[in-house]
Scaffold this active site. Structure first.
Site, PDB file in Angstrom:
ATOM      1  CG  ASP A   1      26.094   4.743 -38.171  1.00 57.77           C
ATOM      2  OD1 ASP A   1      25.754   4.451 -36.663  1.00 57.77           O
ATOM      3  OD2 ASP A   1      26.957   5.422 -38.346  1.00 57.77           O
TER       4      ASP A   1
ATOM      5  CG  ASP B   1      26.641   7.442 -33.254  1.00 61.00           C
ATOM      6  OD1 ASP B   1      26.309   8.338 -32.432  1.00 61.00           O
ATOM      7  OD2 ASP B   1      27.483   6.879 -33.755  1.00 61.00           O
TER       8      ASP B   1
ATOM      9  CG  ASP C   1      23.825   9.046 -39.753  1.00 59.31           C
ATOM     10  OD1 ASP C   1      23.263   9.740 -40.281  1.00 59.31           O
ATOM     11  OD2 ASP C   1      25.006   9.163 -39.304  1.00 59.31           O
TER      12      ASP C   1
END
Lengths: 358, 396
Positions: free
Chosen positions: B100, B102, B303
């Site tokens: 992930d 981000d 993440d």
């Protein structure tokens, strides 16, 4: 089929199993017949040596009978381990077999090693011409001791999913594979009644040994917390909490569950938190009891080093010698107690001597 | 960046729009559909409704159409009992490997525009998928699903048979590899003796130098070399090498020292693969080459807990992101360079809608820029949904 003295050194291989089977000896014979007295005493030696020295030990294998007795001792050792019926002991035994395996393996040539590795379903590639070995990364991750820096994936050569490694390192990975295998195989195996009967004295003796060792390990003082013995991660979280700094949820959780495992009461923990400028007793009590099992139905165990690293709570620059030896903040704390107790004992042992001299 | 509290009418408006989307779309469902846990956040609701399981696709679609949730998630893990209320009762069976990336983690996220944030994350994402997951880990592109997250980043779901059983610790090793954490300098640079001499019967080394890996060597070794040469070219070809060096975050003093050390002769030797024992040079190059080549924590870090957590919830592909109205859409590595999430993930039409804008704001969507000042005005539906989602306006 490999030669008999190879089988004796690697009694967990398929060929060894086949050999034992082909001899057509019933388990009862192995346990009762005086002919196998020696196999039985080697079996006990294996188990005991593994427990005490993390190695099942070596014996002479010059004669054919030496090899046969060694070979038969292996299934007996396993059965005895099952009857001792203690998961800690089983792990020690598995480690002992695996360590001996490694020590033998590093003396072999690469072709032999590659042949053995096949039995452990490890996905490896071997280029015989330039002796280049590589292993698929998931098998590497499952077995390699990545807690050591030079074993970490980042410090290895990875290409197309395969990691290059030396035959010595592959032996080490295979050691772990054997350890996992033996451990899993013995985990839920029931105790053979006849073994229990025949070896009852030895089994009892070993069980007592475990109990003694366990008691020594568990004498963690309850009540007052010794801050000096806290591992760096917990020490830092505690300092941050006490300074009123914003500690992430996982940090608070790690701290409370850790303290709870040391059998500190909710009130003791609240008192530790009390110095924070934004301290709210009611709120803290609720949150703490949620973790210790006062409010919710589950009492949580403190997270281990792996999880703390994942959440960035392991201060990598403060990792010390003891951190490297342990996988869990609780083991760190226990270890420090153990050292201190030893020191105290030494001191108290010395004192009377001095008096005598005087 | 939020300006207003959404009114009941605004929440109802958003929910209606989401509902009309879910009614029209034929949402595909994750593989192992009935083994997954599902979770939702609703418009105006508090907290998350989770531990839901669905056995039929129809039932799932009916749920989405009826409830029109603000956010929809599914578990990257699959379970024997996905709807058990406690995690340890679910009986974990395996989990895909998730990354992930981000912009939430960008150091100055608030000072750069949304467009730039997305661009920066995209660069990191391509590096992650192409350099690391495909080259080093050898995952074939077919075993990966790539998505724009609908918010400020990208998701990569690795669905290769080898990953499902990986433990949390194994996954952390993978993250550490990709971010270059704990990389040992001695793995990259080998000390090499330049010669030997006999002094009083003992063999001693007459000098040591560092041998640099070749740029085409596998894994991190080659990667550091590439990074090192990139940086070297960057500095040498610059009009103002001192300024350039300072741009790499070194002090004036160190920059000068480095430049003194980087004689023409030395540069040539470095390119030939010999890094001398100058500690300043070594440290400077290793740190910066690492920063350049790793999937960077500074710009869109993966993440970490997401990748390492084997029981994670992640946004459902095909669903709408409640804070933007964008659709979580698949992207392909080939076209990722030109992919513009702010056009392609926008699914609502141009129907004019009257809104009350709460703060002055400039929005670029579907290649059209809207400079909005506070007060009532008509904007296309897709802009209205975005403004409401971001809490920058209310419906009038």
């Amino acid at each position: 089929m490999k030669p008999l003295n190879t089988l004796a050194r690697y009694p967990f291989l398929k060929d060894a199993k086949t050999y034992v089977k082909n001899q057509g000896i019933a388990v009862t014979e192995l346990i009762k017949d005086p002919l196998y007295d020696r196999a039985r005493s080697i079996a006990i030696e294996r188990v005991e040596h593994a427990f005490e020295h993390k190695d099942v030990g070596v014996r002479q294998l010059s004669k054919e009978s030496d090899c046969i007795m060694e070979l038969f001792s292996y299934p007996l050792s396993r059965m005895i381990t099952c009857c001792i019926n203690d998961s800690y002991f089983t792990r020690r035994y598995a480690l002992g077999e695996a360590v001996r395996f490694y020590k033998n393996l590093i003396k072999e040539n690469t072709f032999f090693l590659v042949d053995i590795v096949k039995e452990f379903n490890l996905n490896i590639q071997f280029d015989g011409e330039n002796q280049h070995l590589s292993i698929y990364f998931t098998d590497y991750l499952t077995h390699a001791p990545t807690r050591y820096k030079h074993w970490k994936l980042v410090n290895r050569e990875l290409q197309n999913g395969y990691i290059s490694l030396s035959s010595k390192d592959l032996s080490r990975v295979t050691q772990e594979a054997l350890r996992h295998r033996i451990n899993n195989e013995l985990l839920d195996k029931p105790c053979h009644e006849l073994i229990q009967k025949t070896f009852s004295e030895e089994i009892q003796r070993l069980q007592n040994k475990i109990a003694t060792q366990r008691k020594n390990n568990e004498t963690i003082p309850v009540g007052k917390l010794d801050v000096k013995k806290l591992p760096p991660c917990i020490k830092r979280i505690l300092a941050d909490v006490q300074a009123g700094e914003n500690v992430p949820h996982m940090g608070r959780f790690a701290l409370v569950s850790f303290l709870n495992s040391l059998k500190l009461s909710t009130q003791d923990i609240i008192d530790l938190f009390n110095t924070a400028p934004d301290f709210d007793e009611e709120k803290s009590r609720y949150q703490i009891e949620h973790i210790t099992g006062g409010v919710s139905s589950t009492s949580y165990k403190p997270p281990g080093c792996d999880k703390l690293k994942t959440y960035g709570l392991c201060p990598s620059e403060e990792i010390d010698r003891i951190c490297k030896k342990t996988h869990h903040p609780l083991s760190y704390y226990r270890y420090k107690w153990k050292i201190e107790n030893k020191r105290k004992k030494k001191k108290s042992d010395k004192k009377p001597n001095k008096k005598n001299e005087a | 960046m939020s300006g207003v509290n959404l009114t009941k009418e605004s929440l109802a408006f958003l929910q209606d729009q989401f509902r009309s989307y879910y009614k029209k779309s034929d949402l595909s469902v994750p593989d192992r559909f009935s083994r997954r846990e599902y979770a939702f956040v609703f418009f105006g609701g508090k907290g998350m409704l989770r531990h839901l399981g669905f056995s039929k696709k129809k039932q799932f679609q009916a749920f989405l159409q009826k409830k029109a949730p603000m956010h929809a998630y599914y578990s990257t893990a699959y379970y024997q009992y996905p709807d058990a209320p406690r995690m340890n009762e679910k009986e974990w069976m395996g989990a895909e490997l998730i990354f992930d990336l981000d912009a939430d983690h960008l150091p100055d996220a608030d000072n750069i525009t949304y467009e730039t944030q997305l661009e920066l994350v995209k660069i990191e994402f391509i590096k992650l998928v192409d350099d690391f997951l495909m080259n080093d880990f050898g995952f074939p592109i077919e075993s990966m699903e790539l998505y724009f997250s609908g918010g400020r980043g990208y998701h990569c779901h690795v669905k290769h048979p080898s990953v499902y059983q990986l433990s949390s610790g194994d996954r952390r090793e993978i993250v550490d590899y990709i971010t270059g954490r704990d990389l040992n300098a001695s793995v990259v640079f080998h000390e090499e003796s330049m010669g030997r001499a006999q002094i009083k019967g003992k063999t001693v080394s007459t000098g040591k130098r560092l041998r640099m890996p070749k740029p085409d060597e596998p894994g991190w070794r080659g990667r550091i070399s590439q990074g090192l040469i990139d940086i070297l070219e960057d500095i040498v070809q610059s009009n103002d090498p001192l300024l350039k060096l300072k741009g790499y975050g070194v002090s004036e003093y160190t920059a000068k020292k480095l430049l003194d050390d980087l004689s023409e002769n030395r540069i040539l030797r470095i390119k030939q693969g010999h890094l001398d024992q100058s500690t300043t040079i070594r440290r400077f190059f290793l740190n910066n080459a690492l920063r350049k080549k790793a999937v960077s924590f500074a710009a869109g870090e993966t993440d970490e807990p997401v990748t390492c957590d084997v029981k994670r919830l992640i946004r459902l592909p095909g669903s709408l992101h409640g804070k933007t109205g964008f659709k979580v859409i698949p992207v392909s590595l080939d076209t990722l360079d030109d992919f513009d999430p702010l056009s392609e993930a926008v699914i609502f039409d141009k129907t004019p809608v009257l809104v009350d804008v709460g703060v002055d704001v400039t929005v670029t969507l579907k290649k059209e820029t809207f400079e909005l000042t506070t007060g009532n005005q008509e904007v296309p539906l897709f802009v209205a949904v975005f403004l409401l989602g971001k809490k920058l306006a209310n419906i009038k």
